[in-house]
Design a protein around this motif. Structure first.
Motif, PDB file in Angstrom:
ATOM      1  N   HIS A   1       0.856  -1.200   0.000  1.00 45.10           N
ATOM      2  CA  HIS A   1       0.000   0.000   0.000  1.00 45.10           C
ATOM      3  C   HIS A   1       0.884   1.240   0.000  1.00 45.10           C
ATOM      4  O   HIS A   1       1.365   1.675   1.044  1.00 45.10           O
ATOM      5  CB  HIS A   1      -0.931  -0.010   1.215  1.00 45.10           C
ATOM      6  CG  HIS A   1      -2.005   1.033   1.165  1.00 45.10           C
ATOM      7  ND1 HIS A   1      -3.324   0.753   1.468  1.00 45.10           N
ATOM      8  CD2 HIS A   1      -1.970   2.355   0.852  1.00 45.10           C
ATOM      9  CE1 HIS A   1      -4.043   1.856   1.339  1.00 45.10           C
ATOM     10  NE2 HIS A   1      -3.239   2.846   0.973  1.00 45.10           N
TER      11      HIS A   1
ATOM     12  N   HIS B   1       1.585   5.280  -1.961  1.00 47.79           N
ATOM     13  CA  HIS B   1       1.112   6.371  -2.811  1.00 47.79           C
ATOM     14  C   HIS B   1       2.361   7.036  -3.374  1.00 47.79           C
ATOM     15  O   HIS B   1       2.974   7.873  -2.723  1.00 47.79           O
ATOM     16  CB  HIS B   1       0.283   7.377  -2.010  1.00 47.79           C
ATOM     17  CG  HIS B   1      -0.964   6.774  -1.436  1.00 47.79           C
ATOM     18  ND1 HIS B   1      -2.135   6.694  -2.151  1.00 47.79           N
ATOM     19  CD2 HIS B   1      -1.215   6.191  -0.244  1.00 47.79           C
ATOM     20  CE1 HIS B   1      -3.065   6.099  -1.411  1.00 47.79           C
ATOM     21  NE2 HIS B   1      -2.530   5.779  -0.254  1.00 47.79           N
TER      22      HIS B   1
ATOM     23  N   LYS C   1      -9.029   0.185  -6.959  1.00 44.08           N
ATOM     24  CA  LYS C   1      -9.156   0.605  -5.567  1.00 44.08           C
ATOM     25  C   LYS C   1     -10.433   1.419  -5.423  1.00 44.08           C
ATOM     26  O   LYS C   1     -10.685   2.330  -6.218  1.00 44.08           O
ATOM     27  CB  LYS C   1      -7.942   1.483  -5.214  1.00 44.08           C
ATOM     28  CG  LYS C   1      -8.079   2.319  -3.927  1.00 44.08           C
ATOM     29  CD  LYS C   1      -7.474   1.613  -2.745  1.00 44.08           C
ATOM     30  CE  LYS C   1      -7.499   2.446  -1.476  1.00 44.08           C
ATOM     31  NZ  LYS C   1      -6.509   3.513  -1.422  1.00 44.08           N
TER      32      LYS C   1
ATOM     33  N   HIS D   1      -6.643  -1.041   5.398  1.00 40.92           N
ATOM     34  CA  HIS D   1      -6.826  -0.520   6.760  1.00 40.92           C
ATOM     35  C   HIS D   1      -7.667  -1.499   7.594  1.00 40.92           C
ATOM     36  O   HIS D   1      -7.200  -2.048   8.557  1.00 40.92           O
ATOM     37  CB  HIS D   1      -7.460   0.885   6.779  1.00 40.92           C
ATOM     38  CG  HIS D   1      -6.881   1.814   5.768  1.00 40.92           C
ATOM     39  ND1 HIS D   1      -5.548   2.157   5.780  1.00 40.92           N
ATOM     40  CD2 HIS D   1      -7.428   2.455   4.697  1.00 40.92           C
ATOM     41  CE1 HIS D   1      -5.303   2.985   4.762  1.00 40.92           C
ATOM     42  NE2 HIS D   1      -6.417   3.166   4.092  1.00 40.92           N
TER      43      HIS D   1
ATOM     44  N   ASP E   1       0.883   2.410   3.649  1.00 38.67           N
ATOM     45  CA  ASP E   1       0.235   3.655   3.233  1.00 38.67           C
ATOM     46  C   ASP E   1       1.370   4.664   3.023  1.00 38.67           C
ATOM     47  O   ASP E   1       1.307   5.817   3.455  1.00 38.67           O
ATOM     48  CB  ASP E   1      -0.764   4.166   4.282  1.00 38.67           C
ATOM     49  CG  ASP E   1      -1.974   4.843   3.648  1.00 38.67           C
ATOM     50  OD1 ASP E   1      -1.920   5.125   2.442  1.00 38.67           O
ATOM     51  OD2 ASP E   1      -2.957   5.094   4.358  1.00 38.67           O
TER      52      ASP E   1
END
Ligand SMILES: [Zn+2]
Length: 415
Positions: A60, A62, A176, A237, A319
């Motif tokens: 995960h 970005h 997603k 999450h 994340d």
């Protein structure tokens, strides 16, 4: 042919007693032999006193975020050139930490998908090794919903169908969807679902009809339940928050998560040294829940252990990039947190290697020290089995067999 010999070895699933000698040919693993194996004449050998393992997979990330404060909300204002520079630096940091595959779950428009496509063409030359990219494109969300500024807003059934069609045409690897609100998007609520049951179900069915998997961002228990009912393949999450507790799914939901086969990425990994205090929106949420940062962290560890005990398929992802405590390359912290939660070291590292590769459809490609897999390799200092913190001390990283320099301006190919 060349060989990599290491005193300790984790093969993606277990620690191999006595270490290993790995034979590499044309970027792939050509042999997995005992430590004392006599290599053929003319075969160069790199010898290490530490632990050899498959390159890590961060499930995960970005790539369009720069690991600074408020990184997500700044994404909308970047020019294409700025996005490109941020993505390049994110990939560099990930690779330097031993991450050879990233799953990007929050593109701005299709910048990362474009990068992935260019990488697949240029990467063959291996001049500038980068982690392999698995990409979702912009997350599908409701108007004004979580991360709406990334370009994935949809309205109604036609909007959902069009969004799935566009992603399939761009050949994303996974879709997603934002099933709940997010902590970092003002005006959205982590406790609430964003889509109607019918719309989420339609989206999942359309994605599956296109031959793709779908993973859902879901915090509050209603969104986790909705995603599970809609038959998503993964949940991000999966904090199972309620108004009064952090991570309390209830026994029935826990059992359903375990028997569904759904892949859960609990997005652990918070580097407190890099960021002692969480960002203001998270502090506000903690206040609403009547808990503290410590309460949240210990609660999440206890909860993750319960997921494991219920047989839930867990993978590790940070994340990464959204804030300093979740900088690109923080994955070893997430793995160490699993050990803190009571996982064995092999079990914890598997969530960031073999199990992660499986969840990306890359079982025969990476995540294991197995003949035929690409030579995505990491060597860390010392005996990883005895001390999971060793994962934070990489000594050598190879992407498809090409070793990269781990200096401050790197990684660059060694030769
Ligand atoms: Zn995210």
């Amino acid at each position: 042919m060349e060989a990599v010999r290491a005193r300790y070895c984790f093969d993606g699933s277990r620690f191999v007693p006595g270490g290993v000698t790995l034979l590499l040919e044309e970027g792939r693993i050509a042999g997995v032999e005992p430590h004392a194996f006599e290599v053929p004449d003319g075969c160069a050998v790199s010898t290490y006193g530490g632990t050899l393992l498959p390159g890590l997979v961060d499930m995960h990330v970005h790539l369009v975020t720069d690991s600074g404060p408020d990184a997500l909300s700044r994404v909308a204002g970047y020019s294409d050139e700025e996005v490109d520079a941020v993505v390049t630096e994110a990939l560099r940091r990930q690779l330097a930490a031993g991450v050879t595959t990233v799953r990007d779950l929050g593109d701005r428009w299709f910048n990362v998908v474009d990068r992935r496509d260019r990488q697949r063409v240029d990467g063959r030359r291996d001049q500038h090794p980068q982690p392999r990219i698995v990409a979702s494109g912009p997350p599908v969300t409701v108007p004004g919903g979580h991360c709406h500024y990334m370009g994935g807003e949809v309205t109604g059934a036609d909007g959902i169908r069009a969004a799935v069609r566009e992603r399939a045409e761009r050949r994303v690897d996974v879709v997603k969807v934002m099933a709940s609100g997010g902590v970092n998007t003002p005006g959205t609520d982590v406790m609430r679902t964003q889509f109607t049951d019918d719309d989420l179900r339609l989206l999942v069915d359309e994605v599956h009809a296109a031959g793709l998997p779908v993973t859902a961002h879901a915090h509050g228990t209603p969104s986790v339940r909705q995603a599970l009912t809609a038959r998503v393949d993964g949940i991000e999450h999966c904090t199972c928050m309620t108004e009064t507790s952090f991570g309390d799914p209830g026994e029935d939901l826990l059992a359903a998560l375990g028997s569904s086969g759904v892949v859960v990425c609990p997005t652990l990994g918070m580097d407190r040294a890099a960021q002692p205090q969480p960002p203001p929106p998270l502090l506000a949420l903690l206040e609403r829940l009547g808990t503290t940062v410590e309460g949240m962290l210990t609660g999440r560890l206890r909860y993750t252990a319960r997921l494991r005990d219920a047989g839930v398929r867990l993978v590790s992802g940070v994340d990464a990039g959204i804030q300093p405590g979740k900088a690109h390359g923080t994955l070893p912290v997430a793995v160490a947190e699993l050990v803190q939660a009571g996982f064995g070291v092999a079990e914890a590292v598997a969530t960031a290697t073999s199990l992660a590769a499986d969840a990306c459809g890359l079982s025969g490609t990476t995540g294991r020290l197995r003949v035929g897999c690409e030579a995505d390799l990491l060597v860390v200092e010392g005996d990883l089995e005895r001390d999971v913190a060793a994962l934070r001390s990489p000594v050598s990283v190879r992407r498809r067999g090409v070793e990269v320099h781990l200096n401050a301006s790197g990684p660059h190919p060694v030769r």
